[in-house]
Design a protein around this motif. Structure first.
Motif, short mmCIF file in Angstrom:
data_model
loop_
_atom_site.label_atom_id
_atom_site.label_comp_id
_atom_site.label_asym_id
_atom_site.label_seq_id
_atom_site.Cartn_x
_atom_site.Cartn_y
_atom_site.Cartn_z
N UNK A 85 18.16 -8.99 0.71
CA UNK A 85 19.40 -9.52 0.11
C UNK A 85 19.16 -10.59 -0.94
N UNK A 86 18.45 -10.19 -1.99
CA UNK A 86 18.19 -11.13 -3.08
C UNK A 86 19.46 -11.34 -3.91
N UNK A 87 19.50 -12.41 -4.69
CA UNK A 87 20.57 -12.48 -5.69
C UNK A 87 20.02 -12.21 -7.09
N UNK A 88 18.70 -12.16 -7.22
CA UNK A 88 18.09 -11.87 -8.52
C UNK A 88 17.06 -10.76 -8.36
N UNK A 89 17.13 -9.80 -9.27
CA UNK A 89 16.14 -8.73 -9.30
C UNK A 89 15.39 -8.82 -10.62
N UNK A 90 14.05 -8.86 -10.53
CA UNK A 90 13.23 -8.84 -11.74
C UNK A 90 12.57 -7.47 -11.75
N UNK A 91 12.90 -6.66 -12.74
CA UNK A 91 12.38 -5.30 -12.77
C UNK A 91 11.43 -5.19 -13.96
N UNK A 92 10.14 -5.00 -13.66
CA UNK A 92 9.12 -4.99 -14.71
C UNK A 92 8.82 -3.56 -15.14
N UNK A 93 9.45 -3.14 -16.21
CA UNK A 93 9.30 -1.77 -16.74
C UNK A 93 9.48 -0.72 -15.65
N UNK A 94 10.59 -0.77 -14.92
CA UNK A 94 10.74 0.09 -13.73
C UNK A 94 10.91 1.57 -14.06
N UNK A 95 11.17 1.93 -15.31
CA UNK A 95 11.29 3.36 -15.60
C UNK A 95 10.17 3.87 -16.51
N UNK A 96 9.27 2.96 -16.93
CA UNK A 96 8.25 3.38 -17.90
C UNK A 96 7.31 4.45 -17.37
N UNK A 97 7.10 4.47 -16.04
CA UNK A 97 6.16 5.46 -15.49
C UNK A 97 6.87 6.74 -15.08
N UNK A 98 8.18 6.80 -15.29
CA UNK A 98 8.94 7.97 -14.81
C UNK A 98 9.13 9.00 -15.91
N UNK A 99 9.32 10.26 -15.47
CA UNK A 99 9.66 11.32 -16.43
C UNK A 99 10.92 10.92 -17.18
N UNK A 127 5.03 0.70 -11.37
CA UNK A 127 4.40 1.85 -10.74
C UNK A 127 4.76 1.96 -9.26
N UNK A 128 5.73 2.82 -8.93
CA UNK A 128 6.16 2.90 -7.53
C UNK A 128 5.09 3.54 -6.65
N UNK A 129 4.08 4.18 -7.24
CA UNK A 129 3.03 4.80 -6.45
C UNK A 129 2.17 3.73 -5.79
N UNK A 130 1.80 2.72 -6.57
CA UNK A 130 0.88 1.72 -6.01
C UNK A 130 1.63 0.56 -5.35
N UNK A 131 2.94 0.48 -5.52
CA UNK A 131 3.63 -0.68 -4.94
C UNK A 131 4.17 -0.39 -3.53
N UNK A 132 4.00 0.85 -3.06
CA UNK A 132 4.45 1.18 -1.70
C UNK A 132 3.24 1.46 -0.81
#
Ligand SMILES: Nc1ncnc2c1ncn2[C@@H]1O[C@H](COP(=O)(O)OP(=O)(O)O)[C@@H](O)[C@H]1O
Ligand SMILES: [Mg+2]
Length: 354
Positions: free
Chosen positions: A195-209, A123-128
């Motif tokens: 500058x991470x070398x690992x990205x953990x993306x937890x359902x990053x598109x599930x809340x998007x149109x 949820x990018x709304x609550x994470x910013x």
């Protein structure tokens, strides 16, 4: 953290294991996470004892290879977010090992280890933070982690926006001024800032149109290609990751039950649960629909993990042994692991059903 030294070849026994030239960037073994909850809160769910143990993760085995996109897929409640949180270090595991570049991850991570594994949330709304402009948010991180000298902060911030496909004027705007897809891009820029070398993306598109999901998926593919990032991409739906991930790990009730390269997994699933997930993807043309494999029984409860194979109460292929044998994740084909005692028969079973 220091990288492991390369080992000299001389003096190694001939039958030694091959040298791990490139150890996985992350590897977990036997990872468990349980929550002890008072039954006063949960008596209606657990209905026993004065404490109920919820096993969110129960013997997770997984590795993330350098530069790959690994999808982690499973239905809601299977433990995906719990695993993601343990990997970024925001939650501690109850038991198990975590290795980072082939060396044990310290229980208390240093600032640098934390910096190198970053998370993007659903949820990018609550994470910013709504009160910070995008520029102020990026500045804070760039300064805190001494990523660039103070006078280069604005240039670096523009570079980050560029990386995620946003215009430079976004720097002076607040999160509320952006669309959902743009906010997720901002959240990704924030993760990349350190500058991470690992990205953990937890359902990053599930809340998007649906219409913007594909563009954000494309961004992950671009970032992997251009920055060489290793990405663990969590999804509850296999269809989302089919064209993005190199490999897929399937999670069921707190455990990984199958891992394979994406095309192989779709072509030749070797766990009945994976087969059910594939069959549940809506097909575009009626001609491609084979007899759908129906999941039977109730969704599982992590308070009461079935004995034997945890999937057996819902599995149409279960035999007596499945109710007593808890299957381990084993190699069933090159680079293909399954935790099903009938994995080798499954191809025939699938054909026999049609
Ligand atoms: N902080 C917590 N306290 C108690 N139970 C939790 C907590 N976090 C997660 N759980 C439980 O752990 C299980 C796995 O949850 P989660 O990792 O969020 O699954 P997923 O991301 O696959 O939907 C669920 O049953 C959930 O209710
Ligand atoms: Mg989740």
């Amino acid at each position: 953290m220091t990288m492991p030294e390369a080992q000299p070849l001389e003096g190694r026994p001939l039958n030694a294991e091959p040298l791990a030239v490139d150890p996985p960037v992350l590897r977990v073994a036997n990872l468990a996470k349980s929550y002890d909850l008072p039954t006063s809160l949960l008596s209606r769910i657990a209905r026993r004892g004065d404490k109920a143990t919820l096993r969110a993760l129960d013997g997770v085995e997984l590795q993330l290879n350098r530069g790959e996109i690994l999808a982690l897929v499973g239905e809601s409640g299977s433990g995906k977010s719990t695993l993601a949180k343990i990997l970024v270090g925001s939650t501690a595991a109850t038991a198990g090992e975590i290795e980072y570049h082939g060396a044990p991850m310290p229980a208390r991570r240093g600032k640098d280890d934390s910096r190198r594994i970053q998370m993007v949330f659903q949820d990018p709304y609550s994470s910013l933070n709504p009160r910070l402009t995008v520029g102020a948010m990026l500045r804070e991180l760039l300064v805190l982690h001494s990523i660039v000298p103070a006078k280069q902060v604005r240039e670096e911030s523009k570079r980050l926006l560029n990386l995620v496909g946003l215009e430079e004027d976004a720097l002076d705007a607040y999160p509320s001024q952006f669309s959902g897809g743009q906010r997720q891009r901002i959240a990704i820029a924030r993760a990349l800032a350190v500058r991470p070398d690992i990205l953990i993306a937890d359902e990053p598109v599930s809340a998007l149109d649906v219409s913007v999901q594909a563009t954000v998926l494309d961004l992950f593919a671009t970032l992997r290609r251009d920055l060489g990032l290793s990405i663990l991409f969590v999804a509850h739906n296999l269809a989302v990751v089919q064209h993005l991930s190199d490999r897929v790990a399937v999670m069921y009730l707190g455990r990984i039950v199958e891992v394979a390269e994406t095309a192989e997994l779709f072509r030749n699933p070797r766990h009945p649960y994976t087969r059910a997930l594939i069959d549940s993807i809506p097909r575009m043309s009626a001609g491609s629909v084979t007899e759908a494999f129906q999941l039977e029984g109730e969704p599982p409860s992590p308070f009461d993990v079935p004995s034997g194979c945890r999937f057996n109460p819902r599995c149409p292929y279960a035999v007596d042994a499945c109710r007593t044998t808890d299957p381990v994740l084993e190699t069933v084909a090159p680079a293909h692991l399954s935790a099903c005692i009938r994995a080798s028969e499954l191809t025939e079973l699938a054909v026999a059903r049609v």
